[in-house]
Design a protein around this motif. Structure first.
Motif, PDB file in Angstrom:
ATOM      1  N   THR A   1       0.839  -1.202   0.000  1.00 32.78           N
ATOM      2  CA  THR A   1       0.000   0.000   0.000  1.00 32.78           C
ATOM      3  C   THR A   1       0.869   1.245   0.000  1.00 32.78           C
ATOM      4  O   THR A   1       1.620   1.485   0.951  1.00 32.78           O
ATOM      5  CB  THR A   1      -0.925   0.018   1.229  1.00 32.78           C
TER       6      THR A   1
ATOM      7  N   ALA B   1       5.948   1.897  -1.210  1.00 33.83           N
ATOM      8  CA  ALA B   1       5.057   1.365  -0.181  1.00 33.83           C
ATOM      9  C   ALA B   1       5.840   1.008   1.081  1.00 33.83           C
ATOM     10  O   ALA B   1       5.405   1.306   2.203  1.00 33.83           O
ATOM     11  CB  ALA B   1       4.317   0.145  -0.714  1.00 33.83           C
TER      12      ALA B   1
ATOM     13  N   GLU C   1      -8.371   3.480   0.655  1.00 37.51           N
ATOM     14  CA  GLU C   1      -8.529   2.376   1.597  1.00 37.51           C
ATOM     15  C   GLU C   1      -9.163   1.186   0.883  1.00 37.51           C
ATOM     16  O   GLU C   1     -10.036   1.342   0.036  1.00 37.51           O
ATOM     17  CB  GLU C   1      -9.411   2.813   2.765  1.00 37.51           C
ATOM     18  N   LYS C   2      -8.713  -0.007   1.226  1.00 36.18           N
ATOM     19  CA  LYS C   2      -9.286  -1.203   0.619  1.00 36.18           C
ATOM     20  C   LYS C   2     -10.750  -1.338   1.006  1.00 36.18           C
ATOM     21  O   LYS C   2     -11.147  -1.005   2.121  1.00 36.18           O
ATOM     22  CB  LYS C   2      -8.518  -2.446   1.070  1.00 36.18           C
TER      23      LYS C   2
END
Length: 355
Positions: free
Chosen positions: A156, A282, A162-163
């Motif tokens: 990420t 990330a 956001e997932k």
């Protein structure tokens, strides 16, 4: 300065937020149908959201639907039978079995299964369901990973959306699919979460147990158990049996790295992120967000330690030659005691120091 991993320090990616099934439906395109139709038309490996007297539950369909529905729910195998407006549930088994492939491949998991500690952790199964919604399927997940596996391979990056709850719920499954497709060289999966049981057991997330078994039956994939300090967690480290991954995977297990716990120092955060193959942006963003400490000297130290483990550079897909030959090893090969001890690593053991 070199320090040993503390007794209360765990290593891995950050724990995921708790998933509330009702919230997941708000961000998912779904197919609605009456209970008898949705159950009779369900196919193996469909993911259903079922309405229960106390709320809702995720059900992983274990067999094609018919007059009854067999589904997996948090380590239990349930059979649903229509009575009137409600489909009654009966517990007919548990998964994974205490004498199955996962217990053979990761022996430290076997006592948790045989003693019921893992199976019983979920609590009482739903007594019945009053409605169900088909949400997703394993085939759809596999197709998505084949088309673009970045969600399950890149990590990420700072500022990323956001997932969705469904993406979070199926994240581990997508990572395992990506490993078998050759798009990742290492995946870590939490087998037993004893350090924060309130978050549930990742092993029971949709398709995870069966995909772990499938990965162990895939030519060129090996597995080793990583035991957390104090025995409060067990993680499966699955890795391609090629350098550098067959040196890096056992090294993760050597210091008790856990999939669903935050690494205890900037060094370990950076090391684990690099080994798991996440994008540099990330990994660096993750270290900075969780306490900082990212310095040029630290980056150079991690680079040097990884090169000491293996001088080979990661090349993906790792199974390119196998795909061209069309070979697949017999299911279960690579499991057992040898897999648990990290067989396949150069010299038969992990190399490199701890920080």
């Amino acid at each position: 300065m070199r320090t040993s991993l503390g007794a209360n320090t765990l290593c891995g990616r950050a724990s995921r937020p708790s998933i509330r099934p009702a919230n997941a439906l708000r961000s998912t395109v779904v197919l609605r149908a009456a209970v008898p139709d949705i159950i009779r038309n369900s196919k193996k490996d469909d993911l259903l959201f079922a309405r229960t007297p106390t709320g809702g539950e995720w059900l992983h369909v274990a067999e094609d639907g018919g007059d009854t529905l067999t589904a997996r729910w948090k380590g239990q195998v349930l059979r649903f039978t229509a009575t009137s407006a409600v489909w009654d549930a009966e517990r007919i088994g548990s998964y994974p079995p205490a004498d199955g492939l996962l217990a053979q491949a990761f022996p430290e998991l076997q006592p948790k299964l045989a003693g019921g500690e893992l199976h019983d952790h979920a609590g009482a199964a739903p007594a019945g369901i009053a409605g169900a919604t088909r949400v997703y399927s394993l085939a759809e997940l596999e197709a998505a990973a084949a088309a673009d596996a970045s969600l399950w391979c890149d990590g990420t990056v700072p500022g990323a959306p956001e997932k969705t709850p469904l993406q979070a719920l199926t994240l581990t499954a997508g990572e395992l699919v990506s490993l078998m497709q050759g798009k990742r060289g290492i995946v870590i999966v939490q087998l037993w979460n004893g350090f924060d049981p309130s978050r549930g057991q990742p092993l029971y997330e949709p398709w995870v147990a069966q995909l772990l078994e499938a990965a162990l039956g895939t030519e060129g994939v090996r597995g080793v158990t990583s035991v957390a300090p104090g025995g409060v967690g067990l993680t499966a480290v699955l890795y391609a049996d090629k350098e550098p991954w067959n040196a890096w995977g056992p090294h993760l297990a050597s210091f008790g790295c856990q999939a669903n716990a935050v690494a205890g120092s900037p060094y370990y955060k950076l090391l684990v992120g690099r080994i798991l193959g996440y994008r540099e942006e990330a990994v660096h963003g993750y270290v900075r967000a969780l306490g900082g400490g990212l310095t040029p000297a630290l980056i150079a130290q991690v680079d040097a330690d990884l090169k000491r483990l293996s001088k080979a550079k990661p090349k993906l897909p790792w199974n390119k030659e196998q795909n061209s030959r069309g070979k697949k090893k017999e299911a279960g090969a690579g499991a057992g005691a040898g897999a648990s001890k990290g067989a396949g690593a150069p010299g038969g053991k992990a190399r490199g120091g701890r920080r």
